[in-house]
Design a protein around this motif. Structure first.
Motif, PDB file in Angstrom:
ATOM      1  N   ALA A   3      40.649  22.077  22.625  1.00 45.78           N
ATOM      2  CA  ALA A   3      39.964  23.002  23.526  1.00 45.78           C
ATOM      3  C   ALA A   3      40.395  24.428  23.209  1.00 45.78           C
ATOM      4  CB  ALA A   3      40.290  22.666  24.983  1.00 45.78           C
ATOM      5  N   THR A   4      39.436  25.319  23.090  1.00 47.47           N
ATOM      6  CA  THR A   4      39.755  26.705  22.778  1.00 47.47           C
ATOM      7  C   THR A   4      39.774  27.532  24.052  1.00 47.47           C
ATOM      8  OG1 THR A   4      37.419  27.117  22.315  1.00 47.47           O
ATOM      9  CG2 THR A   4      38.813  26.513  20.460  1.00 47.47           C
ATOM     10  N   GLY A   5      39.745  28.833  23.882  1.00 42.05           N
ATOM     11  CA  GLY A   5      39.965  29.732  24.997  1.00 42.05           C
ATOM     12  C   GLY A   5      38.856  29.803  26.024  1.00 42.05           C
ATOM     13  N   ASN A   6      39.176  30.527  27.072  1.00 43.42           N
ATOM     14  CA  ASN A   6      38.217  30.798  28.132  1.00 43.42           C
ATOM     15  C   ASN A   6      37.114  31.727  27.621  1.00 43.42           C
ATOM     16  OD1 ASN A   6      39.746  29.907  30.867  1.00 43.42           O
ATOM     17  ND2 ASN A   6      41.214  30.767  29.427  1.00 43.42           N
ATOM     18  N   VAL A   7      36.047  31.810  28.367  1.00 47.82           N
ATOM     19  CA  VAL A   7      35.054  32.848  28.109  1.00 47.82           C
ATOM     20  C   VAL A   7      35.772  34.187  28.079  1.00 47.82           C
ATOM     21  CG1 VAL A   7      33.171  34.141  29.183  1.00 47.82           C
ATOM     22  CG2 VAL A   7      33.056  31.667  29.077  1.00 47.82           C
ATOM     23  N   ALA A   8      35.524  34.977  27.040  1.00 46.10           N
ATOM     24  CA  ALA A   8      36.166  36.285  26.921  1.00 46.10           C
ATOM     25  C   ALA A   8      35.635  37.228  27.998  1.00 46.10           C
ATOM     26  CB  ALA A   8      35.915  36.871  25.546  1.00 46.10           C
ATOM     27  N   THR A   9      36.520  37.965  28.613  1.00 41.86           N
ATOM     28  CA  THR A   9      36.103  38.894  29.658  1.00 41.86           C
ATOM     29  C   THR A   9      35.150  39.943  29.093  1.00 41.86           C
ATOM     30  OG1 THR A   9      38.275  38.565  30.680  1.00 41.86           O
ATOM     31  CG2 THR A   9      36.944  40.381  31.518  1.00 41.86           C
ATOM     32  N   GLU A  10      35.363  40.352  27.838  1.00 37.19           N
ATOM     33  CA  GLU A  10      34.472  41.336  27.220  1.00 37.19           C
ATOM     34  C   GLU A  10      33.051  40.790  27.109  1.00 37.19           C
ATOM     35  OE1 GLU A  10      37.480  40.544  24.237  1.00 37.19           O
ATOM     36  OE2 GLU A  10      37.734  40.294  26.399  1.00 37.19           O
ATOM     37  N   ASP A  11      32.931  39.516  26.704  1.00 38.37           N
ATOM     38  CA  ASP A  11      31.602  38.906  26.581  1.00 38.37           C
ATOM     39  C   ASP A  11      30.923  38.811  27.941  1.00 38.37           C
ATOM     40  OD1 ASP A  11      32.382  38.655  23.956  1.00 38.37           O
ATOM     41  OD2 ASP A  11      32.427  36.466  23.940  1.00 38.37           O
ATOM     42  N   LEU A  12      31.709  38.455  28.947  1.00 36.28           N
ATOM     43  CA  LEU A  12      31.177  38.333  30.304  1.00 36.28           C
ATOM     44  C   LEU A  12      30.697  39.692  30.821  1.00 36.28           C
ATOM     45  CD1 LEU A  12      30.711  36.823  32.987  1.00 36.28           C
ATOM     46  CD2 LEU A  12      33.135  37.156  33.497  1.00 36.28           C
ATOM     47  N   VAL A  13      31.520  40.719  30.645  1.00 39.18           N
ATOM     48  CA  VAL A  13      31.149  42.054  31.127  1.00 39.18           C
ATOM     49  C   VAL A  13      29.910  42.571  30.400  1.00 39.18           C
ATOM     50  CG1 VAL A  13      31.898  44.477  31.220  1.00 39.18           C
ATOM     51  CG2 VAL A  13      33.466  42.647  31.902  1.00 39.18           C
ATOM     52  N   TYR A  14      29.834  42.317  29.100  1.00 38.94           N
ATOM     53  CA  TYR A  14      28.672  42.753  28.311  1.00 38.94           C
ATOM     54  C   TYR A  14      27.396  42.098  28.838  1.00 38.94           C
ATOM     55  CZ  TYR A  14      25.707  43.647  24.237  1.00 38.94           C
ATOM     56  OH  TYR A  14      24.691  44.040  23.396  1.00 38.94           O
ATOM     57  N   LEU A  15      27.444  40.794  29.073  1.00 44.16           N
ATOM     58  CA  LEU A  15      26.285  40.073  29.590  1.00 44.16           C
ATOM     59  C   LEU A  15      25.846  40.635  30.940  1.00 44.16           C
ATOM     60  CD1 LEU A  15      24.325  37.564  29.653  1.00 44.16           C
ATOM     61  CD2 LEU A  15      26.165  36.385  30.892  1.00 44.16           C
ATOM     62  N   LEU A  16      26.801  40.805  31.824  1.00 42.38           N
ATOM     63  CA  LEU A  16      26.471  41.259  33.171  1.00 42.38           C
ATOM     64  C   LEU A  16      25.975  42.704  33.172  1.00 42.38           C
ATOM     65  CD1 LEU A  16      29.480  39.656  35.079  1.00 42.38           C
ATOM     66  CD2 LEU A  16      27.124  38.823  34.981  1.00 42.38           C
ATOM     67  N   LYS A  17      26.596  43.532  32.337  1.00 40.05           N
ATOM     68  CA  LYS A  17      26.172  44.932  32.255  1.00 40.05           C
ATOM     69  C   LYS A  17      24.733  45.036  31.795  1.00 40.05           C
ATOM     70  CE  LYS A  17      27.451  49.345  30.077  1.00 40.05           C
ATOM     71  NZ  LYS A  17      28.389  50.002  29.120  1.00 40.05           N
ATOM     72  N   ASP A  18      24.351  44.204  30.823  1.00 42.06           N
ATOM     73  CA  ASP A  18      22.988  44.230  30.298  1.00 42.06           C
ATOM     74  C   ASP A  18      21.975  43.827  31.367  1.00 42.06           C
ATOM     75  OD1 ASP A  18      21.230  44.498  27.872  1.00 42.06           O
ATOM     76  OD2 ASP A  18      20.775  42.413  28.387  1.00 42.06           O
ATOM     77  N   ARG A  19      22.429  43.040  32.322  1.00 46.09           N
ATOM     78  CA  ARG A  19      21.541  42.619  33.407  1.00 46.09           C
ATOM     79  C   ARG A  19      21.580  43.581  34.592  1.00 46.09           C
ATOM     80  NH1 ARG A  19      20.346  36.492  34.569  1.00 46.09           N
ATOM     81  NH2 ARG A  19      19.196  37.720  36.090  1.00 46.09           N
ATOM     82  N   GLY A  20      22.312  44.671  34.446  1.00 46.98           N
ATOM     83  CA  GLY A  20      22.386  45.647  35.517  1.00 46.98           C
ATOM     84  C   GLY A  20      23.271  45.216  36.667  1.00 46.98           C
ATOM     85  N   ILE A  21      24.237  44.339  36.352  1.00 49.99           N
ATOM     86  CA  ILE A  21      25.128  43.803  37.379  1.00 49.99           C
ATOM     87  C   ILE A  21      26.431  44.576  37.380  1.00 49.99           C
ATOM     88  CG2 ILE A  21      26.371  41.756  38.162  1.00 49.99           C
ATOM     89  CD1 ILE A  21      24.136  40.155  36.627  1.00 49.99           C
ATOM     90  N   ASP A  22      26.837  45.022  38.529  1.00 51.63           N
ATOM     91  CA  ASP A  22      28.046  45.834  38.662  1.00 51.63           C
ATOM     92  C   ASP A  22      29.301  44.976  38.567  1.00 51.63           C
ATOM     93  OD1 ASP A  22      29.797  47.925  39.236  1.00 51.63           O
ATOM     94  OD2 ASP A  22      29.687  47.535  41.391  1.00 51.63           O
ATOM     95  N   THR A  23      30.211  45.350  37.673  1.00 55.14           N
ATOM     96  CA  THR A  23      31.515  44.676  37.581  1.00 55.14           C
ATOM     97  C   THR A  23      32.668  45.648  37.826  1.00 55.14           C
ATOM     98  OG1 THR A  23      31.730  45.049  35.199  1.00 55.14           O
ATOM     99  CG2 THR A  23      30.608  43.034  35.894  1.00 55.14           C
ATOM    100  N   GLY A  24      32.410  46.938  37.698  1.00 55.53           N
ATOM    101  CA  GLY A  24      33.463  47.923  37.857  1.00 55.53           C
ATOM    102  C   GLY A  24      34.420  47.988  36.686  1.00 55.53           C
ATOM    103  N   VAL A  25      34.066  47.350  35.563  1.00 58.63           N
ATOM    104  CA  VAL A  25      34.962  47.275  34.410  1.00 58.63           C
ATOM    105  C   VAL A  25      34.472  48.195  33.297  1.00 58.63           C
ATOM    106  CG1 VAL A  25      35.956  45.764  32.650  1.00 58.63           C
ATOM    107  CG2 VAL A  25      35.607  44.911  34.974  1.00 58.63           C
ATOM    108  N   ASP A  26      35.392  48.945  32.699  1.00 52.07           N
ATOM    109  CA  ASP A  26      35.112  49.802  31.547  1.00 52.07           C
ATOM    110  C   ASP A  26      35.206  48.942  30.293  1.00 52.07           C
ATOM    111  OD1 ASP A  26      35.548  51.514  29.254  1.00 52.07           O
ATOM    112  OD2 ASP A  26      35.993  53.158  30.645  1.00 52.07           O
ATOM    113  N   LEU A  27      34.074  48.664  29.656  1.00 49.82           N
ATOM    114  CA  LEU A  27      34.042  47.733  28.527  1.00 49.82           C
ATOM    115  C   LEU A  27      34.866  48.241  27.342  1.00 49.82           C
ATOM    116  CD1 LEU A  27      33.000  45.111  27.346  1.00 49.82           C
ATOM    117  CD2 LEU A  27      30.894  46.301  26.684  1.00 49.82           C
ATOM    118  N   ASP A  28      34.815  49.517  27.053  1.00 49.10           N
ATOM    119  CA  ASP A  28      35.572  50.048  25.917  1.00 49.10           C
ATOM    120  C   ASP A  28      37.075  49.880  26.127  1.00 49.10           C
ATOM    121  OD1 ASP A  28      33.310  50.814  24.501  1.00 49.10           O
ATOM    122  OD2 ASP A  28      33.229  52.790  25.440  1.00 49.10           O
ATOM    123  N   ARG A  29      37.542  50.168  27.311  1.00 47.63           N
ATOM    124  CA  ARG A  29      38.972  50.008  27.592  1.00 47.63           C
ATOM    125  C   ARG A  29      39.368  48.541  27.583  1.00 47.63           C
ATOM    126  NH1 ARG A  29      41.217  54.331  31.956  1.00 47.63           N
ATOM    127  NH2 ARG A  29      43.115  53.815  30.812  1.00 47.63           N
TER     128      ARG A  29
END
Length: 298
Positions: A243-269
């Protein structure tokens, strides 16, 4: 605008299976970097026996060294009353308990049956109620087990309902070995949502077969609004070979951001943090979004 709550599990679930033992101060720095990126719920450590998870041996030191920030949560895993008491003494204000939907995995992972696991953390719920501390619940092997194969959604629903009845404010459904697809995630969610309010269900997907982010999307479409993820795609399980790792937080934030969903996370940082922790562990960056943004910046 819709919003999604992200529970960052990198410092605990992400690190627990890493061969490189990260120094305590580096773990604290990881948590600080995640907070700087905008994450507001960061699972800090696990109060389990160092004999079973050596990476978490410094759990109390990690909690004591944390610089607490207003509005941030630092939940910790507490498998039993002793772990709970040590966690609270170290400053923990949010805790989590864990069990499995698979008997075989429960015995391998927590050295008890499912029924025994509930008996083991019953005193945790009692103490938490007295202390006013919220308790989250995890259900491992919500899709399949490395020893038993597919797990019936009804079995998962039964365990999830018991966790809520015991006192969990939320239950995280874990695809521990990462074999799930939207076709298996949807029946799982239907079964659990029939006995647990949807707003109290979280998704915890692993990326062994590259389906983690697809499963997040399916769960979001179903109505789930809480997801666990790990910076840099860190993770794995010592009792689930391959079993490998969890869903990457960066991938999750990217997906949600593209859908216009607020996460409050700075993707670059966040990507900077993913690169940094991957370097500390001497491993390649696992997240697809992280690698793509690195290439774009080169």
């Amino acid at each position: 605008m819709s919003s999604v709550r992200i529970v960052e599990v990198g410092p605990r679930d992400g690190l627990q299976n890493e061969a490189v033992l990260l120094p305590t101060q580096k773990k604290v720095e990881l948590i600080d970097r995640l907070a700087d990126a905008g994450l507001r719920e960061i699972e800090a450590t696990s109060f389990v026996s160092p004999q079973w998870v050596p990476q978490m041996a410094d759990h109390a030191d990690v909690m004591r060294r944390l610089v607490r920030r207003p509005g941030l949560r630092y939940p910790v895993l507490t498998p039993n009353l002793r772990g709970y008491q040590t966690a609270v003494a170290s400053g923990a204000a949010h805790v989590a308990v864990f069990t499995s939907a698979s008997e075989s995995f429960a015995r391998k992972n927590i050295n008890s049956s499912i029924e025994e696991s509930f008996a083991r953390f019953a005193p945790v719920f009692e103490a938490a109620r007295a202390d006013g501390i919220p308790v989250r619940g995890y259900v491992s092997c919500a899709i399949a087990c490395p020893y038993e194969g597919r797990v019936a959604p009804e079995r998962v629903a039964h365990v999830a309902r018991r966790l809520v009845e015991a006192g969990c404010y939320e239950v995280s459904l874990g695809d521990t070995i990462g074999v799930g697809t939207p076709a298996t995630v949807m029946p799982l969610l239907e079964a659990v949502a029939a006995v647990v309010p949807l707003e109290r269900i979280a998704g915890h997907f692993h990326d062994t077969y590259g389906m983690g982010i697809a499963n997040v999307h399916a769960a979001y479409e179903f109505g789930v609004r809480v997801f666990d993820s790990s910076v840099g795609g860190l993770g794995g399980c010592p009792y689930a070979k391959g079993a490998t790792g969890n869903v990457a937080t960066e991938d999750l934030v990217y997906l949600l951001k593209d859908r216009g969903i607020d996460t409050g996370v700075d993707l670059d940082r966040l990507v900077d943090c993913a690169v940094w922790i991957s370097q500390q562990l001497g491993r390649p960056l696992a997240s697809r979004v992280g690698r793509a943004l690195q290439c774009a910046a080169a």
